[in-house]
Design an enzyme around this catalytic site. Structure first.
Site, mmCIF file in Angstrom:
data_model
loop_
_atom_site.group_PDB
_atom_site.id
_atom_site.type_symbol
_atom_site.label_atom_id
_atom_site.label_comp_id
_atom_site.label_asym_id
_atom_site.label_seq_id
_atom_site.Cartn_x
_atom_site.Cartn_y
_atom_site.Cartn_z
ATOM 1 N N LYS A 37 33.971 37.684 -38.273
ATOM 2 C CA LYS A 37 33.823 38.192 -36.903
ATOM 3 C C LYS A 37 33.804 37.028 -35.903
ATOM 4 O O LYS A 37 33.183 35.992 -36.139
ATOM 5 C CB LYS A 37 32.524 39.001 -36.800
ATOM 6 C CG LYS A 37 32.458 39.901 -35.570
ATOM 7 C CD LYS A 37 31.224 40.824 -35.677
ATOM 8 C CE LYS A 37 31.259 41.924 -34.638
ATOM 9 N NZ LYS A 37 31.141 41.418 -33.283
ATOM 10 N N HIS A 46 0.850 -1.189 0.000
ATOM 11 C CA HIS A 46 0.000 0.000 0.000
ATOM 12 C C HIS A 46 0.893 1.249 0.000
ATOM 13 O O HIS A 46 1.881 1.307 0.741
ATOM 14 C CB HIS A 46 -0.889 0.000 1.237
ATOM 15 C CG HIS A 46 -1.994 1.009 1.196
ATOM 16 N ND1 HIS A 46 -1.779 2.371 1.424
ATOM 17 C CD2 HIS A 46 -3.336 0.872 0.950
ATOM 18 C CE1 HIS A 46 -2.926 3.011 1.330
ATOM 19 N NE2 HIS A 46 -3.893 2.133 1.043
ATOM 20 N N HIS A 48 39.123 51.534 -12.120
ATOM 21 C CA HIS A 48 38.121 52.494 -12.594
ATOM 22 C C HIS A 48 38.033 52.481 -14.128
ATOM 23 O O HIS A 48 37.668 53.490 -14.741
ATOM 24 C CB HIS A 48 38.437 53.925 -12.123
ATOM 25 C CG HIS A 48 38.534 54.062 -10.643
ATOM 26 N ND1 HIS A 48 37.455 54.356 -9.842
ATOM 27 C CD2 HIS A 48 39.600 53.924 -9.805
ATOM 28 C CE1 HIS A 48 37.840 54.419 -8.581
ATOM 29 N NE2 HIS A 48 39.136 54.150 -8.527
ATOM 30 N N SER A 93 28.915 36.405 -36.693
ATOM 31 C CA SER A 93 27.924 37.304 -37.266
ATOM 32 C C SER A 93 27.355 36.700 -38.539
ATOM 33 O O SER A 93 28.047 36.027 -39.297
ATOM 34 C CB SER A 93 28.560 38.666 -37.588
ATOM 35 O OG SER A 93 27.665 39.489 -38.301
ATOM 36 N N GLU A 147 29.344 35.416 -22.934
ATOM 37 C CA GLU A 147 27.940 35.820 -22.988
ATOM 38 C C GLU A 147 27.036 34.752 -22.381
ATOM 39 O O GLU A 147 26.095 35.055 -21.628
ATOM 40 C CB GLU A 147 27.558 36.107 -24.435
ATOM 41 C CG GLU A 147 28.241 37.363 -24.984
ATOM 42 C CD GLU A 147 28.187 37.463 -26.494
ATOM 43 O OE1 GLU A 147 27.533 36.602 -27.129
ATOM 44 O OE2 GLU A 147 28.803 38.393 -27.054
ATOM 45 N N ASN A 155 33.055 36.373 -31.774
ATOM 46 C CA ASN A 155 32.490 36.995 -30.582
ATOM 47 C C ASN A 155 32.811 36.192 -29.318
ATOM 48 O O ASN A 155 33.034 34.973 -29.385
ATOM 49 C CB ASN A 155 30.970 37.121 -30.723
ATOM 50 C CG ASN A 155 30.573 38.117 -31.796
ATOM 51 O OD1 ASN A 155 31.315 39.053 -32.072
ATOM 52 N ND2 ASN A 155 29.425 37.917 -32.409
#
Length: 472
Positions: A333, A138, A197, A327, A340, A335
């Site tokens: 190109k 059960h 910076h 691209s 990313e 990337n």
């Protein structure tokens, strides 16, 4: 039982305390699982996608059956059949029988019952019985004995998270850290411009820069490991509200011991079972530590794509692997696609942490009813981070190259080398030299010599970029 046809598909009629329900005849789940399928068609993001939860449930039901047998609460034949069926669940052999979505009852009751039904029906089958008969096994009386959903589901989630941290995330992070450390050693003598910076600063070595990435990830993983210790505490034995009603006092510790033996992880029954049911702060802590790790990965990915930017009109000090065309319109190109992908994963992890953190505040009295979404958020973050770390290691880090020509050009142009002059001629005169060089476009050497405060020999002796990467 009572096989029928519905829309051309064979079904059987299962019964629970609310009446009859038609269930696909070829599935091991039962009435309560079918009701959840019909009432919670939200998102279709199932626990099979994140199968660690199903694995955790299978391991838990196996350990529970072993504990109940140890405590003379299950006879040999039933215990053996339940253990065999739960083992099959844990190994992923019955994943097709776990169709429920994340967005269900907040205690995970339906997923717990899904597991109870699948294990019970498979055990019935093993013992030669009829699916849906609940005889001789059960789902509640045998598979769920000494348990409630309120202690089993958070226990299974803790097991899932602990195993995923150990088996999936740790190897991926370790692999990335080791790859970065190898690059740091390779680039140990490459002196380059430091940047603060986003402006030129005093020199560092590329090895120091890469070593900082690996160091940050090592520290973040230490936080994850520390937080992960909290999910080794298990709610099992608390039953419905933390009192342990309907479970022998030794049940929780015995289950934890069986889980520890099975997995090699130091699971134990929690000291305070009320806390484990009413709050899931262990999951919150793990999620928070994953966010910290994700923050380190964000810095790594961004630094790599900044340093590889260009390649002609950007910083261009690193060369990244050329994995695919970058691209559909600009020929040739390339990337920073691994960066990313990594940064998108990080944003998802931050979003999951926001969900987990808020859900963790929603415990009311003796129960937090946001457990499934918390489990989903933590487990998805673990999986995404592990996959992203492996991909970034294999398709980016191992192929990183230093553009030493570009690095030398930038170092030659770095006006902040003037910092080496300040201890000898004073801050104000050194600043005037740097400003003059910037105004008229001369080199730092030319401006220093023109000031009359520095000789040619002084400049060569004081301005040593490699020496500037060390204390002193």
């Amino acid at each position: 039982m009572d096989d029928e046809q519905q829309d051309g598909r064979a079904v059987r009629v299962e019964r629970d305390t609310m009446g009859e329900v038609e269930v696909p005849a070829d599935r091991y789940w039962g009435a309560q699982t079918q009701r959840s399928l019909e009432h919670f068609d939200i998102g279709r993001d199932t626990f099979v996608w994140g199968r660690p939860v199903v694995r955790g449930l299978g391991l838990l039901k196996k350990a529970a059956a072993q504990a109940n047998h140890d405590l003379d609460l299950l006879p040999d034949e039933i215990a053996d059949a339940v253990v065999q069926a739960a083992d099959e669940v844990a190994r992923g052999e019955l994943d097709d029988h776990f169709p429920l979505v994340v967005f269900q009852t907040g205690s995970g009751t339906q997923s717990n019952m899904n597991t109870n039904e699948v294990v019970a029906n498979r055990a019935v089958e093993i013992l030669g019985g009829e699916l849906g008969s609940k005889d001789p096994v059960h789902p509640n009386d045998h598979v769920n004995r000494s348990q409630s959903s309120n202690d089993t589901f958070p226990t299974a989630v803790h097991v899932a998270v602990a195993l995923e941290l150990a088996e999936r995330l740790q190897p991926a992070v370790d692999g990335l850290v080791l790859a970065l450390e190898a690059k740091a050693e390779e680039f140990a003598d490459v002196v380059k411009v430091g940047r603060t910076h986003l402006q030129d600063a005093t020199p560092v070595t590329l090895g120091q820069e890469v070593g900082a990435w690996s160091g940050q990830l090592r520290e973040a993983w230490g936080d994850v490991r520390h937080a992960g210790d909290r999910v080794l505490q298990l709610a099992i034995g608390g039953t419905a509200v933390g009192t342990g009603l309907n479970a022998p006092a030794d049940f929780g510790p015995t289950v934890a011991r069986h889980l520890a033996d099975e997995t090699g992880l130091a699971f134990r029954q929690a000291d305070n079972l009320f806390v484990q049911l009413a709050a899931h702060d262990g999951l919150v802590a793990v999620s928070s530590s994953l966010r910290t790790l994700a923050g380190g990965l964000m810095k790594l990915a961004n630094d790599v794509r900044w340093l590889a930017s260009g390649p002609r009109t950007g910083i261009g000090e690193l060369r990244i692997p050329e994995n695919e065309p970058g691209s559909s319109i600009m020929p040739g190109k390339v990337n920073p696609t691994q960066s990313e992908a990594m940064t998108m994963v990080v944003t998802r992890v931050f979003g999951n942490d926001a969900t987990v953190g808020f859900a963790g505040t929603q415990g009311n009295f003796q129960l937090n009813v946001f457990t499934p979404v918390m489990a989903h958020g933590v487990l998805e973050s673990i999986r995404l981070l592990a996959d992203a770390c492996r991909s970034f290691t294999e398709h980016c880090v191992v192929g990183l190259e230093a553009d030493t020509v570009r690095i030398a050009e930038h170092l030659e142009d770095d006006l902040m080398l003037v910092t080496a002059l300040a201890p000898h001629i004073g801050y104000d005169k050194a600043a005037a030299i740097a400003k003059q060089a910037h105004r008229d476009g001369s080199t730092l050497r030319e401006a220093a010599l023109a000031s009359g405060d520095v000789t040619d020999e002084d400049y060569d002796r004081w301005v040593d970029p490699a020496a500037m990467t060390r204390p002193g």
